[in-house]
Design a protein around this motif. Structure first.
Motif, mmCIF file in Angstrom:
data_model
loop_
_atom_site.group_PDB
_atom_site.id
_atom_site.type_symbol
_atom_site.label_atom_id
_atom_site.label_comp_id
_atom_site.label_asym_id
_atom_site.label_seq_id
_atom_site.Cartn_x
_atom_site.Cartn_y
_atom_site.Cartn_z
ATOM 1 N N GLU A 27 -9.531 10.230 54.355
ATOM 2 C CA GLU A 27 -9.547 11.193 55.408
ATOM 3 C C GLU A 27 -8.624 12.501 54.861
ATOM 4 N N ALA A 28 -7.968 12.302 53.780
ATOM 5 C CA ALA A 28 -7.191 13.479 53.416
ATOM 6 C C ALA A 28 -8.244 14.442 52.704
ATOM 7 N N GLY A 29 -9.210 13.853 52.470
ATOM 8 C CA GLY A 29 -10.276 14.780 51.890
ATOM 9 C C GLY A 29 -10.133 14.650 50.217
ATOM 10 N N GLY A 30 -9.917 13.262 50.052
ATOM 11 C CA GLY A 30 -9.786 12.908 48.543
ATOM 12 C C GLY A 30 -11.174 13.005 47.703
ATOM 13 N N TYR A 31 -12.195 12.990 48.470
ATOM 14 C CA TYR A 31 -13.411 13.049 47.682
ATOM 15 C C TYR A 31 -14.184 14.477 47.604
ATOM 16 N N SER A 32 -13.206 15.303 48.467
ATOM 17 C CA SER A 32 -13.601 16.995 48.380
ATOM 18 C C SER A 32 -12.696 17.804 47.471
ATOM 19 N N ASP A 33 -11.642 17.226 47.059
ATOM 20 C CA ASP A 33 -10.586 17.989 46.371
ATOM 21 C C ASP A 33 -10.781 17.786 44.869
ATOM 22 N N PHE A 34 -11.414 18.826 44.099
ATOM 23 C CA PHE A 34 -11.761 18.614 42.733
ATOM 24 C C PHE A 34 -10.274 18.618 42.095
ATOM 25 N N ASN A 35 -9.146 19.102 42.425
ATOM 26 C CA ASN A 35 -8.049 18.881 41.777
ATOM 27 C C ASN A 35 -7.598 17.410 41.296
ATOM 28 N N LEU A 36 -8.108 16.580 41.991
ATOM 29 C CA LEU A 36 -7.517 15.257 42.088
ATOM 30 C C LEU A 36 -8.520 14.517 40.901
ATOM 31 N N TRP A 37 -9.603 14.979 40.639
ATOM 32 C CA TRP A 37 -10.664 14.303 39.700
ATOM 33 C C TRP A 37 -10.694 14.875 38.377
ATOM 34 N N LEU A 38 -11.078 13.835 37.359
ATOM 35 C CA LEU A 38 -11.280 14.400 36.205
ATOM 36 C C LEU A 38 -12.678 14.723 36.146
ATOM 37 N N ASP A 39 -13.089 15.573 35.276
ATOM 38 C CA ASP A 39 -14.347 16.449 35.117
ATOM 39 C C ASP A 39 -15.576 15.452 35.230
ATOM 40 N N GLU A 40 -16.085 14.411 34.374
ATOM 41 C CA GLU A 40 -17.024 13.699 34.742
ATOM 42 C C GLU A 40 -16.798 12.888 36.181
ATOM 43 N N GLY A 41 -15.768 12.450 36.371
ATOM 44 C CA GLY A 41 -15.972 12.102 37.843
ATOM 45 C C GLY A 41 -16.028 12.811 38.895
ATOM 46 N N TRP A 42 -15.683 13.989 38.960
ATOM 47 C CA TRP A 42 -15.959 15.174 39.909
ATOM 48 C C TRP A 42 -17.609 15.431 39.636
ATOM 49 N N SER A 43 -18.097 15.436 38.559
ATOM 50 C CA SER A 43 -19.469 15.630 38.699
ATOM 51 C C SER A 43 -20.393 14.383 39.042
ATOM 52 N N TRP A 44 -19.766 13.238 38.864
ATOM 53 C CA TRP A 44 -20.445 12.047 39.490
ATOM 54 C C TRP A 44 -20.465 11.961 41.113
ATOM 55 N N VAL A 45 -19.100 12.472 41.653
ATOM 56 C CA VAL A 45 -18.903 12.360 43.052
ATOM 57 C C VAL A 45 -20.058 13.670 43.607
ATOM 58 N N ASN A 46 -20.198 14.585 43.260
ATOM 59 C CA ASN A 46 -21.232 15.735 43.681
ATOM 60 C C ASN A 46 -22.512 15.322 43.585
ATOM 61 N N LYS A 47 -22.642 14.868 42.298
ATOM 62 C CA LYS A 47 -24.432 14.610 41.956
ATOM 63 C C LYS A 47 -24.943 13.536 42.764
ATOM 64 N N ASN A 48 -23.876 12.486 43.075
ATOM 65 C CA ASN A 48 -24.376 11.280 43.874
ATOM 66 C C ASN A 48 -23.804 11.453 45.187
ATOM 67 N N LYS A 49 -23.101 12.386 45.787
ATOM 68 C CA LYS A 49 -22.808 12.633 47.317
ATOM 69 C C LYS A 49 -21.871 11.466 47.402
ATOM 70 N N ILE A 50 -20.970 11.009 46.917
ATOM 71 C CA ILE A 50 -20.026 9.723 47.082
ATOM 72 C C ILE A 50 -18.871 10.211 47.987
ATOM 73 N N ASN A 51 -18.640 9.418 49.079
ATOM 74 C CA ASN A 51 -17.709 9.681 49.875
ATOM 75 C C ASN A 51 -16.829 8.424 50.375
ATOM 76 N N ALA A 52 -17.134 7.368 49.570
ATOM 77 C CA ALA A 52 -16.735 6.079 49.890
ATOM 78 C C ALA A 52 -16.921 5.095 48.809
ATOM 79 N N PRO A 53 -16.229 4.074 49.016
ATOM 80 C CA PRO A 53 -16.267 2.833 47.900
ATOM 81 C C PRO A 53 -17.848 2.304 48.021
ATOM 82 N N LEU A 54 -18.271 1.636 46.907
ATOM 83 C CA LEU A 54 -19.697 0.965 47.032
ATOM 84 C C LEU A 54 -19.541 -0.106 48.046
ATOM 85 N N TYR A 55 -20.564 -0.155 48.790
ATOM 86 C CA TYR A 55 -20.825 -1.018 50.142
ATOM 87 C C TYR A 55 -20.171 -0.704 51.209
#
Length: 382
Positions: free
Chosen positions: A222-250
Motif C-alpha cells: 500500500e506504500a507503493g512498494g511495487y512501484s518504487d524502483f529505488n527499493l529494487w535490485l535491477d533484475e527484480g525491477w525488470s521482473w516486476v515490470n515485465k510481469n506486472k507483479i503487484n502482490a505475492p504469488l497466489y
C-alpha cells in the motif's frame, strides 16, 4: 528406527500425499519448473533402481527399459533424458503402471536389504530417502501451483491450509561479533554442500525472532512498494515490470479484499499469519523499505539456536557457493549439488511443506532469486 522401517515410511508418505488427487491431476505440468505428480512418483523410484538395485542386487531386471530416459532428472552421467518442460506430455505410462513400478522397486530394495547391510549400501539408501523427502516437498508445492492456476481453485484437502501459522514471539536476538564455525559437524546424514566446516568472522547484528506477516507486507504494497524502483535490485525491477507483479504469488483482490489460494481453497488473507510465496527480490525490496536487510546464511546459522524457524524457507543475502574444501563425489551422485552453484541464492531453515525429520540448521537450500512457488518468507536483521 531401522533402515527398513524408515524406507517403508518415506515411500508410503509420497503415495499418501498423492492419494488425495484425481487421476487427471497426476499428469499435469503447468510450467517447466513444476513437475507432474506422476513424474515425482516415478523419478524417486528410478533413483532407487538406478543407484541401488542395478549396482547392488545381482540379476536385477529393470521394470521398463524406457524409464531411465523418461525419469532421469538432470544426471548427464546417466545419458539422455526427457526435457524438463516435456514431463507433462507423458500421458503414458499411466498412473497405475507407475504405482506398479514403485511396488516392484520397493520389493526388490527390501529383498536387497535382507541380504546386504553394508555401510556403502545403507548410505546410498539414506541418500535416496532424503532425495525422496525433497521431492515430497516439491510435490506439495507443484500440486499447489497446478491447483492455484486452475480457474476453480480446487480444494486439495479441507484442513490443508499451510499458510495459517502465526509468529510465536516478537523479540530480537543480539549476536556479538566474533569468529564462528559454519557447516555440518555431526555424524548423521547431511548433503555434501553442508560439509567443510570452516570459520567466518561476523560483525555485531540484531536479528528478528519472527517472520514478516501478511499484514506487514500489505503495508509495503500500500506504500507503493511495487512501484518504487529505488527499493529494487535491477533484475527484480525488470521482473516486476515485465510481469506486472503487484502482490505475492497466489494473491487475488476480490471486492477490494485480498484473498490467497491455499491447499484448503481460496481464502481471505489472514493479515496476522506469516507471509509466504515471495522471491528473493521481493524479500530484498521489503527489507530495503524497512531500512533493514536480509541475513547472510552465516549470520542465520549462528543465530539459529535462538530463533523460531521451520515455517518458511528464509531468503538470505548469500549466493549459493561452495564451502572451502568442497568435493564432489565421483559419478552421477556428484551432480547432486555442486553443478548448481551458480545464479542461485541460499535459503535457510525449513517450511511447513518440509518432510518430518528433514531439517537442520546447516541445511543449505537454494533457488533462483526469481522463484517463489516454494513456501518462502522473510526474516530481517539490522
Amino acid at each position: 528406527m531401522s533402515i527398513i522401517t524408515h524406507f517403508k515410511q518415506v515411500r508410503a508418505q509420497t503415495v499418501s500425499f498423492c492419494s488425495h488427487l484425481n487421476v487427471e491431476d497426476y499428469s499435469i505440468q503447468v510450467v517447466a519448473f513444476a513437475s507432474p505428480a506422476k513424474w515425482h512418483l516415478a523419478h524417486t523410484t528410478w533413483f532407487f533402481e538406478e543407484f541401488i538395485l542395478k549396482p547392488f542386487l545381482p540379476n536385477y531386471k529393470v521394470f521398463n527399459d524406457n524409464y531411465g530416459f523418461l525419469f532421469n532428472s538432470y544426471y548427464n552421467t546417466l545419458g539422455t533424458r526427457v526435457l524438463q518442460s516435456n514431463r507433462g506430455n507423458m500421458s503414458r505410462p499411466g498412473t497405475n503402471e507407475i504405482l506398479e513400478y514403485r511396488s516392484h522397486v520397493d520389493e526388490n530394495v527390501l529383498k536387497l536389504l535382507a541380504q546386504n547391510s553394508s555401510k556403502e549400501l545403507t548410505d546410498l539408501i539414506i541418500l535416496g530417502l532424503n532425495h525422496e523427502q525433497q521431492h515430497q516437498e516439491l510435490l506439495v508445492t507443484d500440486v499447489k501451483y497446478m491447483f492455484g492456476h486452475n480457474s476453480l481453485f480446487p480444494i486439495y484437502k479441507k484442513d490443508e491450509n499451510l499458510l495459517k501459522d502465526h509468529n510465536t514471539s516478537a523479540d530480537t536476538t543480539q549476536i556479538n561479533e566474533g569468529v564462528y564455525t559454519i557447516g555440518y559437524q555431526g555424524n548423521n546424514f547431511c548433503y555434501d554442500n553442508e560439509l567443510g566446516a570452516h570459520k567466518v568472522f561476523i560483525n555485531d547484528f540484531e536479528i528478528n525472532n519472527f517472520l514478516v506477516t501478511n499484514g506487514d507486507y500489505i503495508a509495503f504494497m500500500e506504500a507503493g512498494g511495487y512501484s518504487d524502483f529505488n527499493l529494487w535490485l535491477d533484475e527484480g525491477w525488470s521482473w516486476v515490470n515485465k510481469n506486472k507483479i503487484n502482490a505475492p504469488l497466489y494473491w487475488f483482490k476480490i471486492d477490494e479484499i485480498w484473498h490467497y489460494y491455499t491447499l484448503a481453497g481460496l481464502q481471505p488473507v489472514d493479515e496476522n499469519a506469516i507471509l509466504g510465496h515471495i522471491n528473493f527480490y521481493e524479500a530484498n525490496a521489503y527489507a530495503e523499505w524497512k531500512g533493514m536487510r536480509l541475513p547472510t546464511e552465516f549470520e542465520w546459522e549462528v543465530a539459529s539456536k535462538a530463533l523460531n524457524w521451520g515455517k518458511r524457507w528464509e531468503w538470505t543475502a548469500s549466493a549459493y557457493l561452495p564451502y572451502p574444501k568442497f568435493e564432489k563425489a565421483n559419478g552421477a551422485v556428484g551432480e547432486y549439488n555442486g553443478k548448481f552453484m551458480s545464479n542461485k541464492m541460499v535459503l535457510r531453515g525449513a517450511s511447513v511443506a518440509t518432510s518430518q525429520n528433514h531439517s537442520r540448521n546447516t541445511y543449505r537450500n537454494f533457488f533462483s532469486p526469481l522463484e517463489r512457488w516454494q513456501y518462502t518468507g522473510i526474516r530481517l536483521v539490522k
